[in-house]
Design an enzyme around this catalytic site. Structure first.
Site, PDB file in Angstrom:
ATOM      1  N   GLY A 128     -36.087 -40.769 -26.425  1.00 60.03           N
ATOM      2  CA  GLY A 128     -35.149 -39.992 -26.609  1.00 60.03           C
ATOM      3  C   GLY A 128     -35.244 -38.647 -26.938  1.00 60.03           C
ATOM      4  N   HIS A 142     -34.314 -33.709 -36.074  1.00 62.90           N
ATOM      5  CA  HIS A 142     -35.660 -35.001 -36.158  1.00 62.90           C
ATOM      6  C   HIS A 142     -36.842 -34.674 -35.456  1.00 62.90           C
ATOM      7  CE1 HIS A 142     -36.622 -39.608 -36.076  1.00 62.90           C
ATOM      8  NE2 HIS A 142     -37.864 -38.744 -35.488  1.00 62.90           N
ATOM      9  N   GLU A 143     -36.683 -33.920 -34.654  1.00 58.31           N
ATOM     10  CA  GLU A 143     -37.876 -33.683 -33.306  1.00 58.31           C
ATOM     11  C   GLU A 143     -38.216 -32.669 -34.360  1.00 58.31           C
ATOM     12  OE1 GLU A 143     -39.039 -35.481 -31.836  1.00 58.31           O
ATOM     13  OE2 GLU A 143     -37.379 -36.713 -31.793  1.00 58.31           O
ATOM     14  N   GLU A 194     -41.442 -35.339 -29.861  1.00 62.34           N
ATOM     15  CA  GLU A 194     -42.297 -34.237 -30.675  1.00 62.34           C
ATOM     16  C   GLU A 194     -43.865 -33.519 -30.514  1.00 62.34           C
ATOM     17  OE1 GLU A 194     -44.202 -37.587 -32.855  1.00 62.34           O
ATOM     18  OE2 GLU A 194     -41.915 -37.415 -31.972  1.00 62.34           O
ATOM     19  N   HIS A 250     -40.540 -33.218 -37.334  1.00 60.84           N
ATOM     20  CA  HIS A 250     -42.091 -33.279 -37.459  1.00 60.84           C
ATOM     21  C   HIS A 250     -42.737 -32.599 -37.192  1.00 60.84           C
ATOM     22  CE1 HIS A 250     -41.483 -38.027 -36.546  1.00 60.84           C
ATOM     23  NE2 HIS A 250     -40.652 -37.824 -35.585  1.00 60.84           N
TER      24      HIS A 250
END
Length: 629
Positions: free
Chosen positions: A265, A301-302, A268, A305
């Protein structure tokens, strides 16, 4: 020598890498100088390389003396051993390596991503994807997360092509032969799997700024206008995370890069996050809510990170859950702060059902387990790492309170920034702030598979809540297993609604009360990673006014837990049907999923029984009709 871990007699400090990718020929050449520290005199240096031809290897010692290495390659273990004619002394040294490689078509290492232009012609990008152990396919390196180093990257590319890496371009030098040398600023100390470079016909959006940090979306020609929504999400989350973590963003710019051919998907890479196009680009005016949610989730989400994974990195792949579960937790935290109407924590409570289902099986696994070979870490990219991992973090956060949890995370990040950490280091930070025995509470959730079924009843004679636990299993009972369950619960007692918490450590505990409660909600807020079963009188009290007494996620959990208990043979199916009959007026889209899904499951079971009976009678026509229904 360990077959999967490199010796630590020599460790890298700084890589200076120059690469010449030829997109048309599908090849690249490179030169690198690695500044290393020799911790004890050695005659050999071992590092990782795969699918590369090493043309020359020289070493310069701190004294200025040089040696040429004899090179031995081990293709199976993906290693190179450099042997020197005389011992290399302690101290600083510099390895100079020249090499060549292929831009592969495997979507890993340094690879080609193909796409079509508006006129129908095909074009190519050169892209990196290094997690878990594929940096070694682009340059010789110490390809383990614990060997953090600074990277200075230079890319020599054809004029007219974009070149992107983790940091900003500090010098662009035309070479007069149709190419230009693009030199990038040094990175922070980081692991090899987070290095990135992308070369090709890419176009950027205008930047937006989170404070002083410029954020851009890059895409193939004609698609940059699809990055507007992602830019909004990225700017909000970068500002949100800087505040939450209490640490500035560790990069100097943030590029979000849409890749046509991408195996994951997103990835990071610090300052140069790569995405599958559908996880980054959308048409803002026509996108569905599901498409918007997916892009927001993945971008945040990334970005999470950048601190949890990039600034502080797991020491070895067994700690992958630390990266992924925490980024998942922060993804929901930040999207919920950005778009509260989306009810992302409620959505998470529903999506983690897959983790409940998997972890209720005898063949489940712990969130963290021993990783010997790096490829074993591939098994960690599943619902147990992401959903269960994030769920137990959310459970702990709600038990400690969000403020205490956040302060513990800040302490952990500050103590280990630019370095590596283990699971116990996170527990230490949380324990120092909260005063709670965090390892005792959490190790059972992380290092052991499964979860408990918590039962609750009221003792009316000597008013008390009686709470007990046993392992939940769909098949053979694990009644002997026990967890330290950080529970929050809510009750109405003596006309007042009260919220409280308890750590359920024993098989059964009593919580004295000053009266008999009208109703009790175990797993208040729906955050705990455990199933709940109520005695009949408590369940009946909750169901008198479920929409009044229970939030949507609590109603979802009530039905979901009952259905799971039915499948496990703990609850009669008639009891479950009576329960769902009380929700005929339910309108919440999440809550109605369980009875609808369970009804479908019952229909499939009936069809299977009828099919079996038809086969036994030898009646293909009846079997065919049943299957179609």
């Amino acid at each position: 020598m360990d077959a999967y871990r490199l010796p630590k007699t020599v460790t890298p400090h700084r890589y200076t890498i120059e690469l010449y990718p030829d997109l048309g020929q599908g090849r690249f050449t490179g030169n690198e100088t690695i500044e290393v520290t020799v911790h004890e005199p050695v005659n050999t240096i071992v590092l990782n390389t795969a699918e590369l031809t090493l043309n020359s290897v020289q070493l310069q010692e701190g004294s200025g003396a040089t040696q040429t290495a004899a090179v031995a390659l081990d293709e199976t273990e993906e290693r190179a051993t450099f042997t020197f004619s005389r011992s290399v002394p302690n101290g600083k040294a510099w390895l100079a390596i020249s090499f060549t490689g292929r831009l592969n078509d495997k979507l890993r290492g340094f690879y080609r991503s193909r796409f079509k232009l508006a006129d129908g012609s095909e074009d190519v990008l050169a892209v990196t994807q290094f997690e878990a152990t594929d940096a070694r396919r682009a340059f010789p390196c110490w390809d383990e997360p614990c060997f953090k180093a600074v990277f200075e990257v230079t890319l020599v590319v054809s004029e007219g092509l974009a070149a992107i890496s983790n940091t900003a371009v500090v010098e662009r030098q035309p070479l007069g032969n149709g190419t230009a040398r693009m030199r990038f600023a040094p990175t922070i100390p980081m692991s090899t799997y987070l290095l990135a470079f992308v070369v090709g016909r890419l176009e950027p959006t205008e930047p937006v700024f989170a404070g002083t940090v410029p954020i851009r979306v890059w895409a193939v020609p004609g698609k940059t206008h699809l990055g507007a929504f992602a830019l909004e999400a990225a700017r909000f989350s970068l500002e949100y995370f800087q505040d939450y973590y209490g640490i500035p963003y560790p990069g100097e710019k943030l590029d979000l890069i849409a890749i046509p051919d991408f195996a994951f998907g997103a990835m990071e890479n610090l300052g140069a996050i790569t995405f599958r196009e559908t996880a980054l680009l959308l048409e803002s005016q026509t996108a569905t809510q599901a498409e918007r949610t997916r892009v927001a989730d993945v971008v945040m989400h990334e970005n999470a990170h950048m601190w949890f994974g990039d600034l502080v990195t797991m020491a070895w792949w067994n700690g992958l859950w630390l990266n992924e579960a925490f980024a998942t937790f922060m993804e929901y935290q930040s999207v919920d702060a950005w778009k509260p109407a989306w009810e992302r924590w409620t959505g998470f409570g529903v999506s983690r059902s897959a983790a409940f289902l998997t972890d209720g099986l005898a063949a489940s696994r712990p969130i963290e387990f021993e990783v010997v070979a790096p490829k074993d870490a591939e098994a960690m990219f599943d619902v147990l790492t992401y959903e269960k991992g994030a769920a137990v973090l959310r459970m702990l956060e709600q038990y400690l309170t969000p403020e205490v949890f956040r302060d513990g995370v800040r302490r952990y990040l500050k103590a280990h920034e630019f370095s590596i950490a283990e699971t116990g280091d996170l527990w230490k930070g949380l324990g120092e702030v909260s005063g709670e025995p965090i390892p005792d509470i959490m190790n059972g959730w992380i290092f052991r598979q499964g979860y408990p079924l918590v039962s609750m009843r009221v003792d009316t004679a000597q008013p008390a809540l009686v709470v007990s636990q046993r392992a939940f299993r769909y098949l053979p009972d694990g009644a002997g297993d026990r967890w330290q369950v950080p529970m929050t619960y809510r009750m109405r007692i003596n006309g007042t609604v009260r919220r409280d918490r308890v750590l359920l450590k024993d098989a059964e505990i009593r919580i004295p009360l000053n009266g008999v409660p009208e109703w009790v909600v175990a797993n208040e807020g729906g955050h705990g990673f455990y199933r709940v079963r109520y005695e009949a009188s408590l369940l009946s009290a909750l169901l008198r006014e479920p929409a009044e007494n229970l939030s949507p996620i609590e109603r979802f959990n009530l039905i979901s837990d009952a259905w799971a208990a039915t499948l496990a043979g703990i609850t009669p199916v008639t009891e479950y049907l009576d329960l769902t009959a009380r929700f005929t007026d339910e309108t919440n889209r999440y809550v109605i999923r369980v009875p609808v899904a369970s009804a479908a499951a019952r229909r499939r079971a009936v069809c299977a029984i009828r099919s079996c009976a038809a086969r036994q009678r030898g009646c293909p026509a009846r079997l065919g009709g049943t299957a179609r229904r």
